[in-house]
Design a protein around this motif. Structure first.
Motif, PDB file in Angstrom:
ATOM      1  N   THR A 873       0.852  -1.188   0.000  1.00  0.00           N
ATOM      2  CA  THR A 873       0.000   0.000   0.000  1.00  0.00           C
ATOM      3  C   THR A 873       0.887   1.238   0.000  1.00  0.00           C
ATOM      4  N   ILE A 874       0.638   2.135  -0.958  1.00  0.00           N
ATOM      5  CA  ILE A 874       1.445   3.341  -1.083  1.00  0.00           C
ATOM      6  C   ILE A 874       0.569   4.562  -0.850  1.00  0.00           C
ATOM      7  N   SER A 875       1.040   5.456   0.002  1.00  0.00           N
ATOM      8  CA  SER A 875       0.392   6.739   0.222  1.00  0.00           C
ATOM      9  C   SER A 875       1.465   7.816   0.181  1.00  0.00           C
ATOM     10  N   PRO A 876       1.098   9.083   0.233  1.00  0.00           N
ATOM     11  CA  PRO A 876       2.129  10.136   0.211  1.00  0.00           C
ATOM     12  C   PRO A 876       3.092  10.063   1.390  1.00  0.00           C
ATOM     13  N   THR A 877       2.679   9.395   2.478  1.00  0.00           N
ATOM     14  CA  THR A 877       3.518   9.380   3.683  1.00  0.00           C
ATOM     15  C   THR A 877       4.062   8.005   4.032  1.00  0.00           C
ATOM     16  N   THR A 878       3.587   6.941   3.373  1.00  0.00           N
ATOM     17  CA  THR A 878       4.047   5.594   3.734  1.00  0.00           C
ATOM     18  C   THR A 878       4.085   4.666   2.523  1.00  0.00           C
ATOM     19  N   ILE A 879       4.943   3.648   2.628  1.00  0.00           N
ATOM     20  CA  ILE A 879       4.868   2.455   1.777  1.00  0.00           C
ATOM     21  C   ILE A 879       4.827   1.274   2.732  1.00  0.00           C
ATOM     22  N   ARG A 880       3.764   0.491   2.627  1.00  0.00           N
ATOM     23  CA  ARG A 880       3.560  -0.607   3.574  1.00  0.00           C
ATOM     24  C   ARG A 880       3.456  -1.926   2.820  1.00  0.00           C
ATOM     25  N   ASP A 881       4.342  -2.873   3.153  1.00  0.00           N
ATOM     26  CA  ASP A 881       4.279  -4.240   2.651  1.00  0.00           C
ATOM     27  C   ASP A 881       3.768  -5.138   3.767  1.00  0.00           C
ATOM     28  N   GLU A 882       2.779  -5.970   3.426  1.00  0.00           N
ATOM     29  CA  GLU A 882       2.148  -6.790   4.455  1.00  0.00           C
ATOM     30  C   GLU A 882       1.869  -8.188   3.923  1.00  0.00           C
ATOM     31  N   GLU A 883       2.022  -9.168   4.807  1.00  0.00           N
ATOM     32  CA  GLU A 883       1.711 -10.556   4.461  1.00  0.00           C
ATOM     33  C   GLU A 883       0.874 -11.158   5.578  1.00  0.00           C
ATOM     34  N   ASN A 884      -0.213 -11.851   5.203  1.00  0.00           N
ATOM     35  CA  ASN A 884      -1.127 -12.456   6.164  1.00  0.00           C
ATOM     36  C   ASN A 884      -1.279 -13.944   5.887  1.00  0.00           C
ATOM     37  N   THR A 885      -1.841 -14.635   6.861  1.00  0.00           N
ATOM     38  CA  THR A 885      -2.165 -16.042   6.669  1.00  0.00           C
ATOM     39  C   THR A 885      -3.150 -16.193   5.517  1.00  0.00           C
ATOM     40  N   VAL A 886      -2.941 -17.215   4.692  1.00  0.00           N
ATOM     41  CA  VAL A 886      -3.799 -17.401   3.532  1.00  0.00           C
ATOM     42  C   VAL A 886      -4.172 -18.876   3.410  1.00  0.00           C
ATOM     43  N   LEU A 887      -5.333 -19.126   2.837  1.00  0.00           N
ATOM     44  CA  LEU A 887      -5.784 -20.495   2.617  1.00  0.00           C
ATOM     45  C   LEU A 887      -4.965 -21.122   1.499  1.00  0.00           C
ATOM     46  N   LYS A 888      -4.383 -22.278   1.772  1.00  0.00           N
ATOM     47  CA  LYS A 888      -3.529 -22.948   0.788  1.00  0.00           C
ATOM     48  C   LYS A 888      -4.246 -24.191   0.248  1.00  0.00           C
ATOM     49  N   ARG A 889      -3.516 -24.965  -0.520  1.00  0.00           N
ATOM     50  CA  ARG A 889      -4.108 -26.076  -1.271  1.00  0.00           C
ATOM     51  C   ARG A 889      -4.799 -27.099  -0.352  1.00  0.00           C
ATOM     52  N   TYR A 890      -5.990 -27.508  -0.794  1.00  0.00           N
ATOM     53  CA  TYR A 890      -6.689 -28.617  -0.144  1.00  0.00           C
ATOM     54  C   TYR A 890      -7.571 -29.304  -1.182  1.00  0.00           C
ATOM     55  N   ALA A 891      -7.904 -30.553  -0.918  1.00  0.00           N
ATOM     56  CA  ALA A 891      -8.851 -31.314  -1.744  1.00  0.00           C
ATOM     57  C   ALA A 891     -10.089 -31.604  -0.904  1.00  0.00           C
ATOM     58  N   MET A 892     -11.257 -31.592  -1.538  1.00  0.00           N
ATOM     59  CA  MET A 892     -12.520 -31.795  -0.830  1.00  0.00           C
ATOM     60  C   MET A 892     -13.373 -32.813  -1.582  1.00  0.00           C
ATOM     61  N   PHE A 893     -13.918 -33.767  -0.818  1.00  0.00           N
ATOM     62  CA  PHE A 893     -14.839 -34.749  -1.363  1.00  0.00           C
ATOM     63  C   PHE A 893     -16.211 -34.465  -0.766  1.00  0.00           C
ATOM     64  N   SER A 894     -17.230 -34.362  -1.611  1.00  0.00           N
ATOM     65  CA  SER A 894     -18.546 -33.991  -1.100  1.00  0.00           C
ATOM     66  C   SER A 894     -19.643 -34.786  -1.792  1.00  0.00           C
ATOM     67  N   LEU A 895     -20.789 -34.836  -1.121  1.00  0.00           N
ATOM     68  CA  LEU A 895     -21.981 -35.485  -1.652  1.00  0.00           C
ATOM     69  C   LEU A 895     -23.146 -34.531  -1.464  1.00  0.00           C
ATOM     70  N   ALA A 896     -23.881 -34.273  -2.537  1.00  0.00           N
ATOM     71  CA  ALA A 896     -25.011 -33.347  -2.489  1.00  0.00           C
ATOM     72  C   ALA A 896     -26.277 -34.051  -2.957  1.00  0.00           C
ATOM     73  N   TYR A 897     -27.395 -33.674  -2.355  1.00  0.00           N
ATOM     74  CA  TYR A 897     -28.684 -34.264  -2.722  1.00  0.00           C
ATOM     75  C   TYR A 897     -29.691 -33.150  -2.943  1.00  0.00           C
ATOM     76  N   LYS A 898     -30.379 -33.190  -4.081  1.00  0.00           N
ATOM     77  CA  LYS A 898     -31.411 -32.222  -4.409  1.00  0.00           C
ATOM     78  C   LYS A 898     -32.779 -32.877  -4.324  1.00  0.00           C
ATOM     79  N   LEU A 899     -33.752 -32.131  -3.852  1.00  0.00           N
ATOM     80  CA  LEU A 899     -35.115 -32.620  -3.832  1.00  0.00           C
ATOM     81  C   LEU A 899     -36.047 -31.503  -4.255  1.00  0.00           C
ATOM     82  N   GLY A 900     -37.204 -31.881  -4.770  1.00  0.00           N
ATOM     83  CA  GLY A 900     -38.163 -30.878  -5.213  1.00  0.00           C
ATOM     84  C   GLY A 900     -39.475 -31.504  -5.622  1.00  0.00           C
ATOM     85  N   ASN A 901     -40.540 -30.795  -5.356  1.00  0.00           N
ATOM     86  CA  ASN A 901     -41.864 -31.255  -5.740  1.00  0.00           C
ATOM     87  C   ASN A 901     -42.726 -30.021  -5.963  1.00  0.00           C
ATOM     88  N   PHE A 902     -43.264 -29.868  -7.179  1.00  0.00           N
ATOM     89  CA  PHE A 902     -44.080 -28.702  -7.518  1.00  0.00           C
ATOM     90  C   PHE A 902     -45.443 -29.173  -8.005  1.00  0.00           C
TER      91      PHE A 902
END
Length: 933
Positions: A873-902
């Protein structure tokens, strides 16, 4: 990139091959009595057997239409539809060669008050200021959600953040049958409503509740979307359940159930995950993958968010018509979110004659638990009087703890200060707000009386523990050691009453008179106790960090307005003057300070809207406004909570004056499915309130506030988009560019600095759909910024950011869905200590079975494990470099079920949405239809 070129070559080859199988149909549509050509009449072909829409077009200003379509060797119907006229129908044995239908004459509809039943509705109709799309005319895959449907509509754009624009105008309200579906921004509806249940999509200018009740012209630059539910699907239920577990103990679960019975609608939803997905906005392909797909400006999606969040939420939404005169709706949401983050930063601080550097580290955990309830009750007292009451209650509990450290050095690497600390904080906030809208219309057209009363009351209590030590290495300033317990109690109350009477002078001219009454009061009681070693309690009151402040602000604002509407021209002029009593009180260090101010502040707005024709709009607006400094900025009470920054108010501040100019031109041609928007805006400030800091030799600063004049921000830009459809091939493409130039001013060590900033952001996007089998959407954007500074050690700065994104979704082989979202980001602004570029690739593969009710899915977030959160981040009075925790690689297995009646039948989607169904003239429901009277 080679893949993109391959797809383009393939598209051009297929496009050329299909051109050999095309026929051109043209003609001209007239009023049979006046012989005047009819612009924007809808001309369409449908299958004579099942009313499936084959192709459509709209007439131009000369009443002419031209349709390029494939050859068709079956009986078809040519239909021409125009509001107030009888539908013209002509049967053909087929379309085997190009044909000119010549002049087609329409008869006026002499039975408009009788019930009309039409087997198929036109794809697009324009009714006054409302653009209406017949959802059944736009083909989407059988399991598509609302987002997929909207992307098929001409002029619609849905970006990766879920922001919707229609013909270049952003949508800020999303209704279902005239009522909010959980939230008015439409995020939940967009991802979770099945496209198959939608009957009409109605787009109009956004109106406040007051404008809606009094039938005033919209003064907003936003659009509103209302969805009407297919009457056949308005009795029944639908829902989806999902559960997933992945690597690194990642998980996600969600559930949504919707019950429809005529006017009654009930929805229940819940979700829980630890993959940074707060709220409930599932994507059909990627579910809630860490914020979703790659996005421009979406912090969670691009990895620039702070920390990893585990969230849980439950929601309930209810709409019903209790009687013909009384409607009720409400929603309740419970949410809990726990965020954990580790952060480190380096900051250069520029003074007029020197520079010093600060390194910081922190580790934090925060938890927020909220309960929110919203209601809306509408009572139609009689045909001329309506009363709408909208109460809202919120309660939030939060607790956090953190450990931090920092150190500052000068240009010679000599230590200026060091600081270490730990803190804990708990707080509870309760808020109640309510708005009462009453509107009375009279027998004389446009004569109207409106009354609006609103209140907003909040209470906030906090309890914080702070243990810190700050060492000063330069000068004679003593070190700062703290072991303290701080307790705070804040109360706020605001009440307003708005009464306005509108009198028509002529059919075109209306005058409005009225007044606004506002009352505000607030109290802040802060007490800080030092630790007493003898009693082992926090019992010694710290006078320097204890204060009591309060203020009351009362105003009366008489106002007058003028509206002129003639043909395609609308002019609005509004003027008001606020007479304000602003009384401030403080008790600090046993000294009472009273600051009683009186202000007379003018406000004004002038707006011109000109409709060149039914698709071209021009808007020009000027605003003048003033804003008061806050009580905190005015009162001379020192805030010593930060050992390195003391903040104190300035009682000599003046109100900020703002002049704004806004020009907008929009043109969308429904006939060619293309359009563009151009805009210019400028905001110019006098007496703008800015913070000013003075640093001592140890790096500690004292901050107060001052007025400056001559600052401004300007912007100019535009966008263009077009859709081309040939049989199963749909091509959407567009480009946009935004430019900005601004001048900012401020003070550092009492020296005035200036900052001139130039920015440009072009973007180009492309999307190709091949029927229900394949979709590819590449896009590219560039962001360039250049700044120049005076009276600062930093003379200039510039940076460029490139973003490339390719999204593909494949629905072949049958029952399989393969999605990929690949993004590349380069940021020249990143510090050399971090990578300036990274790739983010998300992928998913799912298999649908059990009659498309069950979905088995595997997905991988950040396949290349390159996600990062480095920012500068750059402003007239500062330059700020920042690093935060971030979500990294993961794999996900899921099962979804849909229902409906009209309607007593199992809710299975049609194989194609081309079927016309009973989508005729009289089937719209909900408040959105009021705009079409």
């Amino acid at each position: 990139m080679a893949k993109i070129y391959s797809f383009l070559i393939l598209f051009l080859f297929v496009y050329a091959a299909n051109a050999q199988n095309e026929v051109i149909i043209k003609g001209t549509v007239y009023d049979i009595n006046t012989q005047v050509p009819l612009e924007l009449a809808t001309v369409y072909f449908s299958n004579a057997k099942d009313s499936t829409i084959i192709e459509y077009a709209n007439t131009d200003k000369n009443g002419a239409f031209k349709i390029a379509t494939k050859k068709y060797d079956k009986p078809i119907l040519l239909k021409v539809n125009y509001m107030g006229y009888q539908t013209y129908t002509e049967e053909q044995n087929g379309l085997l060669e190009s044909k000119d239908f010549g002049k087609i004459y329409l008869l006026h509809n002499t039975s408009e008050l009788k019930e009309v039943v039409i087997n198929s509705a036109p794809p697009i109709r324009i009714k006054k200021d409302t653009l209406e799309f017949n959802a059944a005319s736009f083909k989407v895959r059988p399991d598509a959600n609302l987002e997929v449907l909207l992307k098929q509509l001409p002029g619609f754009e849905v970006d990766s953040d879920g922001k919707i624009t229609v013909n270049g105008k952003e949508v800020n309200q999303f209704l279902v049958n005239g009522k909010a579906f959980f939230d008015k921004d439409g995020a939940i509806a967009l991802k979770n409503l099945p496209a198959d249940i939608i009957n009409k999509v109605q787009v109009s200018d956004y109106k406040t509740k007051k404008e809606e009740l009094s039938k005033q012209e919209s003064t907003s630059d936003y659009s509103s979307i209302n969805l009407t539910i297919d009457e056949k699907k308005n009795k029944g239920y639908f829902g989806k359940f999902l559960a997933g577990y992945g690597t690194d103990d990642r998980y996600e679960t969600s559930m949504i159930l919707n019950f429809f019975k005529d006017k009654q609608k009930i929805s229940i939803l819940a979700s829980a995950n630890n993959i940074n997905s707060t709220g409930f906005t599932q994507d059909e392909v990627f579910d809630s993958m860490g914020g979703g797909r790659n996005a421009n400006g979406n912090a969670r999606a691009t990895g620039t968010g702070r920390g990893i969040t585990e969230s849980n939420m439950v929601g309930f939404n209810y709409n019903d018509e209790w009687s013909k005169k009384f409607e009720a709706s409400g929603s309740y949401n419970f949410d809990n979110a726990v965020n954990k983050n580790e952060s480190k930063s380096n900051q250069a601080n520029f003074l007029p004659t020197s520079t010093f550097f600060t390194e910081s580290n922190s580790k934090a955990r925060s938890e927020n638990t909220g309960n929110k309830a919203n209601f809306e009750f509408e009572y139609k007292i009689n045909p001329t009087m309506r009363l709408v009451v909208t109460p809202r209650v919120d309660q939030t509990r939060s607790n956090s703890n953190s450990a931090s450290s920092s150190s500052s050095k000068d240009e010679n690497d000599a230590l200026l200060n060091e600081s270490n600390g730990i803190s804990q904080r708990e707080s509870t906030a309760t808020n109640f707000a309510n708005t009462i809208n009453f509107n009375k219309t009279f027998e004389k057209r446009s004569r109207n009386l409106s009354f609006v009363f609103s209140n907003n009351n909040s209470d906030n209590e906090s309890d914080a523990l702070n243990i810190s030590k700050t060492i000063f290495y330069q000068g004679s300033k003593p070190n700062d050691e703290r072991n303290q317990n701080s307790k705070g109690n804040n109360n706020y109350g605001a009440y307003s009453a708005d009464i306005e009477y509108t009198e028509p002078i002529t059919d075109s001219l209306r005058v409005r008179i009225g007044a606004d009454f506002d009352w505000q009061n607030a109290m802040n009681d802060s007490k800080t106790y030092d630790f007493d070693a003898a009693s082992q309690t926090y019992s010694t009151l710290n006078d320097l960090q204890t204060n009591y402040t309060s203020y009351s602000r009362n105003s009366i604002t008489p106002k007058v307005g003028l509206s002129f509407e003639k043909n395609n021209f609308t002019f609005n002029l509004n003027s008001s003057t606020s007479i304000i009593d602003f009384d401030n009180h403080s008790l600090y260090l046993n000294k009472i300070t009273d600051l009683n101010q009186k202000y007379v502040l003018p406000f004004g707005r002038a707006q011109i809207r000109y409709r060149v024709d039914r698709s071209k709009f021009f808007t020009l607006r000027y605003d003048y406004s003033s804003s008061l400094p806050s009580s905190t900025q005015l009162m001379p009470v020192a805030n010593l909570s930060n050992p390195l920054n003391t903040i104190i108010g300035n009682p000599n501040l003046n109100p900020t004056e703002k002049n704004s100019f806004n020009m907008n031109y929009r043109n969308f041609d429904v006939r060619t499915r293309s359009g563009y928007t151009l805009f210019m805006r400028g905001d110019f400030f006098n007496n703008e309130i800015v913070s000013t800091s003075v640093y001592d030799q140890s790096g500690k600063r004292t901050t107060t506030y001052r007025n400056i004049s001559g600052t401004y921000t300007t912007s100019v830009g535009g966008n263009w988009n077009q859709t081309i459809k040939r049989e199963a091939h749909v091509l959407r493409y567009g480009l946009s560019i935004n430019g900005s130039y601004s001048l900012d001013k401020g003070f550092t060590n009492t020296v005035l600095y200036t900052s001139k900033r130039l920015g440009a952001t072009p973007r180009v996007y492309f999307a190709y759909d091949y029927g229900e089998l394949f979709t590819i959407s590449p896009s590219y954007s560039l962001s360039y910024n250049d700044s120049k500074y005076t009276n600062s050690s930093l003379k200039a700065s510039s940076n460029v950011v490139h973003r490339i994104n390719i999204q593909t979704t494949n629905y072949w082989p049958k029952n399989w869905v393969f999605g990929n979202d690949f993004g590349y980001t380069y940021n020249s602004n990143i510090s050399n200590n971090f990578k300036k570029d990274f790739y983010l690739w998300n992928t998913s593969l799912s298999y649908v079975f059990l009659d498309k009710k069950m979905t088995l899915k595997v997905k991988v977030y950040d396949v290349l494990n390159q996600n990062q959160s480095a920012t500068r981040t750059i402003s007239p009075t500062t330059i700020r470099d920042e690093e935060n925790t971030v979500l990294k690689r993961y794999a996900m297995f899921s099962l979804a079920y849909k229902l409906g009646n009209f309607g007593g039948r199992e809710g299975r989607s049609r194989n194609a949405r081309g079927g016309g169904g009973n989508g005729g003239e009289g089937n719209g429901s909900g408040r959105g239809m009021d705009n079409m009277d």
